[in-house]
Design a protein around this motif. Structure first.
Motif, PDB file in Angstrom:
ATOM      1  N   HIS A 124       0.817  -1.215   0.000  1.00  0.00           N
ATOM      2  CA  HIS A 124       0.000   0.000   0.000  1.00  0.00           C
ATOM      3  C   HIS A 124       0.855   1.272   0.000  1.00  0.00           C
ATOM      4  O   HIS A 124       0.572   2.226  -0.743  1.00  0.00           O
ATOM      5  CB  HIS A 124      -0.911   0.005   1.233  1.00  0.00           C
ATOM      6  CG  HIS A 124      -1.869   1.160   1.279  1.00  0.00           C
ATOM      7  ND1 HIS A 124      -3.105   1.118   0.692  1.00  0.00           N
ATOM      8  CD2 HIS A 124      -1.761   2.396   1.843  1.00  0.00           C
ATOM      9  CE1 HIS A 124      -3.729   2.270   0.888  1.00  0.00           C
ATOM     10  NE2 HIS A 124      -2.936   3.070   1.584  1.00  0.00           N
ATOM     11  N   PHE A 125       1.909   1.276   0.864  1.00  0.00           N
ATOM     12  CA  PHE A 125       2.748   2.471   0.989  1.00  0.00           C
ATOM     13  C   PHE A 125       4.071   2.365   0.218  1.00  0.00           C
ATOM     14  O   PHE A 125       4.897   3.269   0.302  1.00  0.00           O
ATOM     15  CB  PHE A 125       3.046   2.746   2.470  1.00  0.00           C
ATOM     16  CG  PHE A 125       1.837   3.139   3.279  1.00  0.00           C
ATOM     17  CD1 PHE A 125       1.162   4.321   3.017  1.00  0.00           C
ATOM     18  CD2 PHE A 125       1.387   2.326   4.311  1.00  0.00           C
ATOM     19  CE1 PHE A 125       0.052   4.691   3.767  1.00  0.00           C
ATOM     20  CE2 PHE A 125       0.278   2.689   5.068  1.00  0.00           C
ATOM     21  CZ  PHE A 125      -0.393   3.869   4.792  1.00  0.00           C
TER      22      PHE A 125
ATOM     23  N   LEU B 144      -6.605   5.043  10.598  1.00  0.00           N
ATOM     24  CA  LEU B 144      -6.803   6.280   9.829  1.00  0.00           C
ATOM     25  C   LEU B 144      -5.515   6.767   9.166  1.00  0.00           C
ATOM     26  O   LEU B 144      -5.510   7.837   8.549  1.00  0.00           O
ATOM     27  CB  LEU B 144      -7.328   7.382  10.762  1.00  0.00           C
ATOM     28  CG  LEU B 144      -8.608   7.051  11.551  1.00  0.00           C
ATOM     29  CD1 LEU B 144      -8.940   8.190  12.503  1.00  0.00           C
ATOM     30  CD2 LEU B 144      -9.766   6.775  10.607  1.00  0.00           C
ATOM     31  N   ALA B 145      -4.430   6.008   9.302  1.00  0.00           N
ATOM     32  CA  ALA B 145      -3.135   6.447   8.764  1.00  0.00           C
ATOM     33  C   ALA B 145      -3.229   6.687   7.257  1.00  0.00           C
ATOM     34  O   ALA B 145      -3.765   5.866   6.518  1.00  0.00           O
ATOM     35  CB  ALA B 145      -2.067   5.406   9.064  1.00  0.00           C
ATOM     36  N   TRP B 146      -2.705   7.828   6.817  1.00  0.00           N
ATOM     37  CA  TRP B 146      -2.752   8.190   5.399  1.00  0.00           C
ATOM     38  C   TRP B 146      -1.374   8.170   4.729  1.00  0.00           C
ATOM     39  O   TRP B 146      -1.253   8.401   3.542  1.00  0.00           O
ATOM     40  CB  TRP B 146      -3.371   9.578   5.251  1.00  0.00           C
ATOM     41  CG  TRP B 146      -2.612  10.651   5.986  1.00  0.00           C
ATOM     42  CD1 TRP B 146      -1.603  11.434   5.497  1.00  0.00           C
ATOM     43  CD2 TRP B 146      -2.785  11.028   7.347  1.00  0.00           C
ATOM     44  NE1 TRP B 146      -1.125  12.278   6.476  1.00  0.00           N
ATOM     45  CE2 TRP B 146      -1.846  12.053   7.628  1.00  0.00           C
ATOM     46  CE3 TRP B 146      -3.645  10.612   8.377  1.00  0.00           C
ATOM     47  CZ2 TRP B 146      -1.742  12.663   8.879  1.00  0.00           C
ATOM     48  CZ3 TRP B 146      -3.534  11.214   9.617  1.00  0.00           C
ATOM     49  CH2 TRP B 146      -2.606  12.225   9.859  1.00  0.00           C
ATOM     50  N   SER B 147      -0.343   7.901   5.540  1.00  0.00           N
ATOM     51  CA  SER B 147       1.021   7.874   5.011  1.00  0.00           C
ATOM     52  C   SER B 147       1.895   7.071   5.957  1.00  0.00           C
ATOM     53  O   SER B 147       1.476   6.736   7.078  1.00  0.00           O
ATOM     54  CB  SER B 147       1.581   9.296   4.888  1.00  0.00           C
ATOM     55  OG  SER B 147       1.706   9.887   6.166  1.00  0.00           O
TER      56      SER B 147
ATOM     57  N   SER C 165       2.436   9.130   9.200  1.00  0.00           N
ATOM     58  CA  SER C 165       1.317   9.133  10.151  1.00  0.00           C
ATOM     59  C   SER C 165       1.199   7.796  10.869  1.00  0.00           C
ATOM     60  O   SER C 165       0.928   7.754  12.079  1.00  0.00           O
ATOM     61  CB  SER C 165       0.009   9.456   9.428  1.00  0.00           C
ATOM     62  OG  SER C 165      -0.301   8.474   8.449  1.00  0.00           O
TER      63      SER C 165
ATOM     64  N   GLN D 219      -6.798  -1.530   7.399  1.00  0.00           N
ATOM     65  CA  GLN D 219      -7.375  -0.517   8.282  1.00  0.00           C
ATOM     66  C   GLN D 219      -8.301  -1.150   9.327  1.00  0.00           C
ATOM     67  O   GLN D 219      -8.271  -0.796  10.510  1.00  0.00           O
ATOM     68  CB  GLN D 219      -8.149   0.531   7.470  1.00  0.00           C
ATOM     69  CG  GLN D 219      -7.286   1.386   6.561  1.00  0.00           C
ATOM     70  CD  GLN D 219      -7.137   0.805   5.163  1.00  0.00           C
ATOM     71  OE1 GLN D 219      -7.360  -0.397   4.950  1.00  0.00           O
ATOM     72  NE2 GLN D 219      -6.749   1.632   4.196  1.00  0.00           N
TER      73      GLN D 219
END
Length: 394
Positions: free
Chosen positions: A34-35, A89-92, A95, A159
């Protein structure tokens, strides 16, 4: 409060503690995709938790020596549970790193107090056994975290894995806060924290060697637990669900056998020899190192199991040894400083080092180096034991 009920509550919280801690390992492949992360970056996510866990354990330990340890623990449970839920809720990467770091703050407050609360509730002769039962949260919760992370992540998304495992801790935090436990009477003569307490502990040679031995365990165990599902996926070609299931089964099976057996052997040995707990740790870490090498050389799941089995003998025994060599009035501070040394030299650097070596060579090569800190741990426990009396106290 009835000691058995107290043990059950703290064991349940400890299970959730390790579920929230190890769910990260179960979703590693999903986070990597994902990241777009390297193995070094994945290792940093594991270290984020341990950095704050180590840095805040000493203040929380000193605070709980002067207030009500169970309320400090309750605050910690609430903090880490909220941080786990927030991880969804992490977006990066940044975070997620911050949320994992906040989990470490909460767990430091709990872990630096729970062991001393239980040690005060039970007689000394049962200490290793009781702490061994309490620390069954490590293999049970760790295994559940890996398995649930893999299953929930693959089924609903990473998530939801973070969100669903974080909620139960909020309920348990309330139960811990409401415990009818008084302030520790042993803390009355230490109303003000002094940095001298820390220096006095570090001058205590058996305590220092115990902490260094603990760090050797932490270095190896922290990296193995974090990366073993990924190792099984890459080296054995398993799917994510099967790799996490095998890793979880390995951890919980070895833990359910190893932790109580190690505690029983240590208490039995201690009654006959004042160095019994240290000898138990020396033996267990040496055998764990040998079986890990065997598992890697022969690709043997049985050897991996026995390595984990002997590794988990230390659960409860190392904690009891810390209490054996320190003054009861500063047990929380001693436990907190031991946690700091253990993590600062152990599982804070090890995930990053293992991830870096894996990026440069392979995860197999990185794993093949981990028996070295296990053997160093065995040596340091031998040094700690050399300062203890051979004859047990009557």
């Amino acid at each position: 409060m009835n000691p058995s009920r107290l043990l059950m509550l703290f064991l349940t919280i400890n299970v959730i503690n390790y579920v929230d801690r190890q769910v990260l390992s179960g979703v590693f492949p999903l986070l990597k995709e994902h990241f777009l992360l390297s193995d070094t970056a994945l290792g940093l996510l594991g270290s984020a938790f341990m950095i704050t866990y180590s840095l805040t354990s000493i203040p929380f330990g000193a605070w709980s020596d002067r207030w009500m340890p169970h309320k400090v623990a309750a605050i910690g449970v609430a903090v880490w549970s909220l941080a786990t839920v927030s991880s969804a809720l992490a977006w990066s990467f940044a975070s997620l790193f911050i949320f994992r770091a906040l989990i470490g703050v909460g767990e430091a407050a709990y872990v630096s107090t729970a062991g001393t609360i239980l040690s005060n509730a039970y007689p000394e002769r049962k200490r290793s056994g009781v702490l061994g039962l309490f620390n069954l949260g490590m293999p049970i919760g760790g295994a559940l975290g890996v398995v649930l992370g893999g299953w929930l992540g693959a089924t609903f998304g990473w998530q939801w894995a973070f969100f669903l495992v974080g909620v139960p801790g909020l309920i348990l935090a309330y139960r811990a806060w409401r415990l009818p436990l008084p302030k520790q009477p042993t803390a009355e003569k230490h109303e003000k924290f002094s940095i001298r307490d820390l220096f006095r502990l570090l001058k205590n040679k058996p305590y220092l060697y115990t902490c260094l031995g603990y760090a050797g365990i932490s270095f190896a165990f922290g990296a193995i637990v974090l990366f073993v599902p990924t190792f099984f996926e890459r080296s054995f070609g398993y799917s994510l669900e099967k790799a996490t299931l095998l890793a979880g089964g390995l951890q919980v099976g070895a833990g359910l056998l190893g932790a109580p057996i190690g505690g029983y052997i240590a208490d039995f040995w201690q009654k006959r020899n004042g160095r019994g707990r240290a000898y138990t740790l020396i033996l267990s870490m040496a055998l764990s190192a040998i079986f890990l090498w065997g598992g890697l050389m022969f690709e043997s799941f049985v050897c991996f199991f026995f390595s984990a089995f002997f590794m988990l003998w230390h659960v409860g025994v190392a904690s009891a040894l810390v209490f054996d060599v320190t003054d009861k009035a500063i047990w929380n501070t001693a436990a907190a400083l031991a946690l700091f040394v253990m993590h600062f030299l152990g599982d804070i650097p090890s995930p990053v080092i293992v991830g870096f070596i894996s990026d440069q060579t392979s995860l197999f090569t990185a794993f093949s180096l981990l028996p070295i800190p296990m053997l160093l741990a065995s040596f340091f426990f031998w040094k700690a034991g050399s300062y203890l009396h051979k004859r047990p106290a009557i």
